[in-house]
Design an enzyme around this catalytic site. Sequence first.
Site, PDB file in Angstrom:
ATOM      1  N   HIS A  91       2.606 -11.248  14.495  1.00  0.00           N
ATOM      2  CA  HIS A  91       3.700 -11.768  15.323  1.00  0.00           C
ATOM      3  C   HIS A  91       3.484 -13.236  15.689  1.00  0.00           C
ATOM      4  O   HIS A  91       4.412 -13.914  16.167  1.00  0.00           O
ATOM      5  CB  HIS A  91       3.831 -10.918  16.593  1.00  0.00           C
ATOM      6  CG  HIS A  91       5.199 -10.920  17.187  1.00  0.00           C
ATOM      7  ND1 HIS A  91       6.237 -11.677  16.685  1.00  0.00           N
ATOM      8  CD2 HIS A  91       5.718 -10.255  18.253  1.00  0.00           C
ATOM      9  CE1 HIS A  91       7.323 -11.484  17.420  1.00  0.00           C
ATOM     10  NE2 HIS A  91       7.031 -10.627  18.382  1.00  0.00           N
TER      11      HIS A  91
ATOM     12  N   THR B 135       0.847  -1.187   0.000  1.00  0.00           N
ATOM     13  CA  THR B 135       0.000   0.000   0.000  1.00  0.00           C
ATOM     14  C   THR B 135       0.883   1.236   0.000  1.00  0.00           C
ATOM     15  O   THR B 135       1.916   1.269   0.671  1.00  0.00           O
ATOM     16  CB  THR B 135      -0.948   0.014   1.220  1.00  0.00           C
ATOM     17  OG1 THR B 135      -1.786   1.180   1.169  1.00  0.00           O
ATOM     18  CG2 THR B 135      -0.185   0.006   2.532  1.00  0.00           C
TER      19      THR B 135
END
Length: 409
Positions: A380, A328
């Site tokens: 994560h 993006t």
Amino acid sequence: MADIIVPELAESITEGTIAQWLKQPGDTVEKGEFIVELETDKVNVEVISEEAGVVSELLAAEGDTVQVGQVIAVVGAGSGSNTSAPTAAPEAKEETKAPEAPKAAPVVEETSSEQDRTIASPAARKLAREKGINLSEISPVDPMGRVRVQDVSAHGSAPTPAKAAPAPTASAPKEDDGRTTREKMSRRRQTIATRLLEVRQNTAMLTTFNEIDMTNVMALRSRKKDQFFEQNDVRLGFMSFFTKAVVAALKKYPYVNSQIDGTDIVKNNFYDIGIAVSTEGGLVVPIVRDADRKNFAEIEANIGELAKKARDNKLTLSDMSGGSFTITNGGVFGSLMSTPILNGTQVGILGMHTIQKRPIAVGNEVEIRPMMYIALSYDHRVIDGKDSVGFLKTVKELLESPEDLLLNS
């Protein structure tokens, strides 16, 4: 007589919103001609008529939510008016022998003959009546001259009768005093909001940053852009460089190109890169398929085609389904730094930002260089700090030495 039914849209889509009626009661429609535009969670879909005839009844208004399989209009036999012609007066409607008082047909209550002749959707007429607006005073956006709800809203409102105005409360200011404007979220905006919230709630998302000295890639682009355009008939931008760098980094750090399925990590052996595109309806992410197999010109052409389809609201579900990683670029709007949110089930997204000249230490000297911050947001649960930092470092090194990127692609 034939029913217009909301078709099967996609496995995950069960409903849509009437965005625009392309035909009105009394209009002639040919077999295979578009009759209505539906807005879904992902794309807009135009529905055709399976039979030729005259639109006799609309069973849903613009803005209504409709389900797959629902009957939304009826096409009868005979001939009617052309869509480019003004809406017929009541006497003309009787001549077309349309059913009396169709459920969603425009009911002409205005006393002005100008208003009678104005082409408007049922929802637009209803809103204009509620706001006390003369339809003939509205300038529609539609090149065919049809007034839609958006045109009525944009025109503003006249004073409404006291009985139609709810009494103000301490917690809700009056909306007709000009201090607030209420706007219903589009279906796509509602979906975007829901999915972004789900990502934040269901992932362990972190963001790490780095910066790129864009000197070399800008110089290479400047030297090669004219020759590139002459050979490929497409302009050389920065997105092809970033896409190629991302693919190389994904190959080096495969967990960034993966997703979670229950208790399994599914590593993707393909490189379908989503390129986020801003449209009036919200952010969409069409996919550059097999980016590892495409050269710079093919990637630039593919991105250009997808961006145009997005702006023209012509993206299909297949243009947006899948994808293993997303890029993006907030830099086109001037963003210096941001933390992009993960796209769907993907575990990584790269954020590009604006190029800004800053003083940078080069050896023992300070020089002014064009710099760009880049950000990697990642899940994560799958990606550790070592891989996330290494991924960004690889992207940085390749873009700072773009010749290596060209040789390796």
